[in-house]
Scaffold this motif. Structure first.
Motif, PDB file in Angstrom:
ATOM      1  N   ALA A 378      -2.891  -9.358  -5.420  1.00  0.00           N
ATOM      2  CA  ALA A 378      -2.109  -8.736  -6.496  1.00  0.00           C
ATOM      3  C   ALA A 378      -2.219  -7.219  -6.428  1.00  0.00           C
ATOM      4  N   ASP A 379      -3.419  -6.694  -6.131  1.00  0.00           N
ATOM      5  CA  ASP A 379      -3.607  -5.243  -6.022  1.00  0.00           C
ATOM      6  C   ASP A 379      -2.760  -4.653  -4.899  1.00  0.00           C
ATOM      7  N   LEU A 380      -2.682  -5.376  -3.770  1.00  0.00           N
ATOM      8  CA  LEU A 380      -2.064  -4.817  -2.567  1.00  0.00           C
ATOM      9  C   LEU A 380      -0.582  -5.141  -2.456  1.00  0.00           C
ATOM     10  N   PHE A 381      -0.194  -6.351  -2.884  1.00  0.00           N
ATOM     11  CA  PHE A 381       1.185  -6.808  -2.666  1.00  0.00           C
ATOM     12  C   PHE A 381       1.934  -7.130  -3.959  1.00  0.00           C
ATOM     13  N   GLY A 382       1.219  -7.126  -5.085  1.00  0.00           N
ATOM     14  CA  GLY A 382       1.858  -7.562  -6.320  1.00  0.00           C
ATOM     15  C   GLY A 382       2.137  -9.047  -6.325  1.00  0.00           C
ATOM     16  N   ASP A 383       1.467  -9.805  -5.459  1.00  0.00           N
ATOM     17  CA  ASP A 383       1.714 -11.240  -5.307  1.00  0.00           C
ATOM     18  C   ASP A 383       0.376 -11.930  -5.072  1.00  0.00           C
ATOM     19  N   PRO A 384      -0.216 -12.557  -6.100  1.00  0.00           N
ATOM     20  CA  PRO A 384      -1.539 -13.171  -5.935  1.00  0.00           C
ATOM     21  C   PRO A 384      -1.565 -14.366  -4.994  1.00  0.00           C
ATOM     22  N   SER A 385      -0.403 -14.848  -4.552  1.00  0.00           N
ATOM     23  CA  SER A 385      -0.376 -15.998  -3.644  1.00  0.00           C
ATOM     24  C   SER A 385      -0.622 -15.611  -2.184  1.00  0.00           C
ATOM     25  N   ARG A 386      -0.623 -14.326  -1.862  1.00  0.00           N
ATOM     26  CA  ARG A 386      -0.759 -13.899  -0.459  1.00  0.00           C
ATOM     27  C   ARG A 386      -2.237 -13.805  -0.050  1.00  0.00           C
ATOM     28  N   VAL A 416     -25.568  -0.628  -1.433  1.00  0.00           N
ATOM     29  CA  VAL A 416     -24.789   0.391  -0.732  1.00  0.00           C
ATOM     30  C   VAL A 416     -24.208   1.367  -1.752  1.00  0.00           C
ATOM     31  N   ASP A 417     -24.541   2.619  -1.590  1.00  0.00           N
ATOM     32  CA  ASP A 417     -24.001   3.660  -2.474  1.00  0.00           C
ATOM     33  C   ASP A 417     -22.593   4.021  -2.007  1.00  0.00           C
ATOM     34  N   VAL A 418     -21.604   3.831  -2.877  1.00  0.00           N
ATOM     35  CA  VAL A 418     -20.203   4.024  -2.518  1.00  0.00           C
ATOM     36  C   VAL A 418     -19.685   5.308  -3.145  1.00  0.00           C
ATOM     37  N   ARG A 419     -19.146   6.179  -2.304  1.00  0.00           N
ATOM     38  CA  ARG A 419     -18.501   7.407  -2.793  1.00  0.00           C
ATOM     39  C   ARG A 419     -17.019   7.357  -2.444  1.00  0.00           C
ATOM     40  N   LEU A 420     -16.191   7.544  -3.451  1.00  0.00           N
ATOM     41  CA  LEU A 420     -14.744   7.597  -3.259  1.00  0.00           C
ATOM     42  C   LEU A 420     -14.309   9.051  -3.352  1.00  0.00           C
ATOM     43  N   LEU A 421     -13.863   9.620  -2.229  1.00  0.00           N
ATOM     44  CA  LEU A 421     -13.431  11.015  -2.176  1.00  0.00           C
ATOM     45  C   LEU A 421     -11.908  11.031  -2.267  1.00  0.00           C
ATOM     46  N   ALA A 422     -11.401  11.250  -3.466  1.00  0.00           N
ATOM     47  CA  ALA A 422      -9.967  11.188  -3.715  1.00  0.00           C
ATOM     48  C   ALA A 422      -9.353  12.577  -3.630  1.00  0.00           C
ATOM     49  N   PRO A 423      -8.039  12.663  -3.426  1.00  0.00           N
ATOM     50  CA  PRO A 423      -7.380  13.975  -3.401  1.00  0.00           C
ATOM     51  C   PRO A 423      -7.521  14.674  -4.753  1.00  0.00           C
ATOM     52  N   ASP A 424      -7.375  15.988  -4.725  1.00  0.00           N
ATOM     53  CA  ASP A 424      -7.461  16.750  -5.967  1.00  0.00           C
ATOM     54  C   ASP A 424      -6.372  16.336  -6.947  1.00  0.00           C
ATOM     55  N   HIS A 425      -5.218  15.955  -6.423  1.00  0.00           N
ATOM     56  CA  HIS A 425      -4.111  15.549  -7.290  1.00  0.00           C
ATOM     57  C   HIS A 425      -3.778  14.088  -7.032  1.00  0.00           C
ATOM     58  N   PRO A 426      -3.622  13.276  -8.074  1.00  0.00           N
ATOM     59  CA  PRO A 426      -3.338  11.848  -7.882  1.00  0.00           C
ATOM     60  C   PRO A 426      -2.095  11.580  -7.046  1.00  0.00           C
ATOM     61  N   GLY A 427      -1.119  12.465  -7.092  1.00  0.00           N
ATOM     62  CA  GLY A 427       0.114  12.236  -6.348  1.00  0.00           C
ATOM     63  C   GLY A 427      -0.065  12.258  -4.846  1.00  0.00           C
ATOM     64  N   ASP A 428      -1.209  12.760  -4.362  1.00  0.00           N
ATOM     65  CA  ASP A 428      -1.471  12.817  -2.919  1.00  0.00           C
ATOM     66  C   ASP A 428      -2.296  11.631  -2.426  1.00  0.00           C
ATOM     67  N   LEU A 429      -2.548  10.654  -3.291  1.00  0.00           N
ATOM     68  CA  LEU A 429      -3.358   9.504  -2.917  1.00  0.00           C
ATOM     69  C   LEU A 429      -2.567   8.550  -2.026  1.00  0.00           C
ATOM     70  N   LEU A 430      -3.018   8.341  -0.796  1.00  0.00           N
ATOM     71  CA  LEU A 430      -2.405   7.391   0.141  1.00  0.00           C
ATOM     72  C   LEU A 430      -0.881   7.395  -0.003  1.00  0.00           C
ATOM     73  N   PRO A 431      -0.234   8.515   0.317  1.00  0.00           N
ATOM     74  CA  PRO A 431       1.204   8.652   0.024  1.00  0.00           C
ATOM     75  C   PRO A 431       2.084   7.641   0.721  1.00  0.00           C
ATOM     76  N   ARG A 432       1.624   7.023   1.812  1.00  0.00           N
ATOM     77  CA  ARG A 432       2.459   6.029   2.490  1.00  0.00           C
ATOM     78  C   ARG A 432       2.320   4.640   1.869  1.00  0.00           C
ATOM     79  N   SER A 433       1.408   4.469   0.912  1.00  0.00           N
ATOM     80  CA  SER A 433       1.125   3.140   0.374  1.00  0.00           C
ATOM     81  C   SER A 433       2.139   2.729  -0.692  1.00  0.00           C
ATOM     82  N   THR A 434       2.510   1.443  -0.654  1.00  0.00           N
ATOM     83  CA  THR A 434       3.342   0.862  -1.710  1.00  0.00           C
ATOM     84  C   THR A 434       2.554  -0.194  -2.495  1.00  0.00           C
ATOM     85  N   ALA A 435       1.230  -0.252  -2.291  1.00  0.00           N
ATOM     86  CA  ALA A 435       0.404  -1.205  -3.025  1.00  0.00           C
ATOM     87  C   ALA A 435       0.455  -0.885  -4.516  1.00  0.00           C
ATOM     88  N   PRO A 436       0.673  -1.881  -5.380  1.00  0.00           N
ATOM     89  CA  PRO A 436       0.782  -1.613  -6.826  1.00  0.00           C
ATOM     90  C   PRO A 436      -0.408  -0.846  -7.382  1.00  0.00           C
TER      91      PRO A 436
END
Length: 458
Positions: A378-386, A416-436
């Motif tokens: 659902a997170d990636l495709f918007g379809d929990p059946s996949r 495991v210590d997890v660090r998420l290094l996101a762009p300064d602006h949300p609009g630049d997050l994985l710009p090629r992604s269409t995941a919901p």
């Protein structure tokens, strides 16, 4: 073998969703340009792109506005020195498929008063060919060998926007951010390395906006796929050559565990163990005693175009497993170039991520408690059946990232210590992604756009 002769400008020796065309207007090309210009002016005035603007274009305008680029002139042009340009040409994997790109596009571009342009992953123009008069006109706007056509240099354009989004892009007239490019149209498509998914560059067809043909974008995307197919065939040929060299060596090891891999980690031959698939190799990988995340302590020897890896039979005191992973850093700050850095007892190692794997790790980083296969679907495709697709991709990830991921539910391993290094602006997050999940995070940028940079003399 002597190095190939430099390829000069004009030397002719050599499941993405297509973008819909720019909004058409009843008055034809001139009226369409006027409509696009109005949409662009609205965005420059601080408004979010109107619904009539294609999302790829509108998102690009917002990115460029945040950079503060001059909408009339762009950034000052800085060409690569000639020796650097020649070095990039010689070392680019796209040099091998340049004849295929030229065969598919140059004759069409020439007849349509267009030019073909090939850039590297930084947006630097490496080769250019096609109509001689249009090449002279391209010089006037800086579309020449050695120039940068990344978005941060010249704003929204086919080359730079395709590099950011990883998708074929058509930019027509006033869809270009910089006003001096409004008389041009361009259609571009990215090319990826089939060995590791790395973005290699872009092939583009550009020319006067009045000569635009609606089929150009699809032609460019098709020729780019042909180029990628040729790269894939060349990789398979390399694997076959490596297998022919490695097989006799492995036979003489007497059943010891060993594997021959190419420079990208793909298995060519194996003995004494199940084939490991592709191995994630630490940075600065080379000969000698090494520890590979998926195999443990090994001895590495060179082979033509690859490595022979012998697994150490006698391990240091302890259970013999690799020291535990203590931390990971998912770095999404560079659009189109996500990476994962793993920290543990063997030191740090970093590897680039495919767009899909970057999405999956982002989803897990956002949901520390873990996700079921249906929830990830659902997170990636918007379809929990996949769930079949999700399980297959997670299986690949877990083999590659030994000690990093757990399952039932899918999550980062305990401790495991997890660090998420996101762009300064949300609009630049994985710009090629269409995941919901990613699209929703990008929409966090909703609100007034940055004010328009002042025009010179205003």
């Amino acid at each position: 073998m002597p190095p190939p002769a430099p390829l000069l400008d004009g030397d002719r020796t050599v499941n993405h969703t297509p973008q819909k065309p720019a909004p058409a207007a009843p008055g034809g090309t001139r009226e369409t340009a006027r409509v696009l210009s109005g949409l662009r002016e609205a965005a420059l005035s601080g408004l979010r792109p109107p619904p009539a603007a294609h999302p790829l274009i509108g998102e690009s305008w917002m990115r460029v506005l945040r950079l503060g680029l001059d909408p009339d002139r762009g950034a000052p042009a800085r060409l690569l020195p000639l020796d650097e340009l020649e070095h990039r040409r010689r070392t680019s994997p796209l040099a091998a498929v340049l004849p295929t790109l030229r065969e598919g596009l140059v004759s069409v571009a020439d007849a349509a008063r267009h030019i073909m342009v090939v850039t590297d992953a930084d947006g630097r123009v490496l080769w250019r060919d096609g109509n001689a008069r249009v090449r002279l006109e391209a010089d006037r706007i800086g579309l020449e060998p050695g120039s940068s056509w990344a978005e941060e240099s010249v704003g929204t354009n086919g080359i730079g926007t395709a590099l950011v989004t990883g998708r074929p892009v058509r930019v027509h007239s006033a869809e270009h951010f910089v006003r001096s490019h409004h008389s041009w149209t361009c259609a571009a498509a990215p090319l990826h390395d089939p060995r590791d998914g790395r973005l290699l560059g872009v092939v583009d067809v550009s020319g006067p906006a009045a000569t635009v043909h609606p089929a150009t974008a699809r032609l460019v995307a098709s020729v780019a796929r042909l180029g990628e197919s040729e790269l894939r065939e060349r990789h398979l040929e390399t694997i076959e050559r490596l297998r022919a060299v490695a097989a006799p060596l492995l036979c003489r090891l007497g059943g010891a565990r060993a594997v021959a891999i190419d420079r990208s980690g793909w298995t060519a031959a194996v003995t004494g163990m199940p084939p490991p698939g592709r191995l994630a190799l630490p940075e600065n990988f080379g000969t000698g005693s090494r520890r590979i995340p998926a195999l443990g302590p090994c001895t590495v020897e060179p082979l033509p175009d690859g490595w022979l890896i012998r697994l150490d039979e006698v391990c240091p005191p302890g259970p013999g497993d690799a020291p535990p992973v203590t931390g990971v850093a998912l770095d999404l700050r560079r659009p189109g170039r996500p990476t994962l850095t793993v920290t543990g007892g063997t030191g740090d190692w970093t590897q680039p991520l495919s767009p899909r794997h970057a999405e999956m790790l982002y989803a897990l980083a956002r949901r520390p408690a873990g996700r079921s296969a249906a929830q990830l679907a659902a997170d990636l495709f918007g379809d929990p059946s996949r769930t079949v697709t999700v399980r297959a991709e997670m299986s690949r990830l877990r083999r590659t990232l030994a000690g990093v991921l757990d399952h039932r539910p899918y999550r980062f391993a305990d401790g495991v210590d997890v660090r998420l290094l996101a762009p300064d602006h949300p609009g630049d997050l994985l710009p090629r992604s269409t995941a919901p999940l990613v699209v929703a995070a990008r929409r966090a940028e909703d609100g007034p756009a940055p004010s328009r940079p002042p025009r010179p003399g205003s």
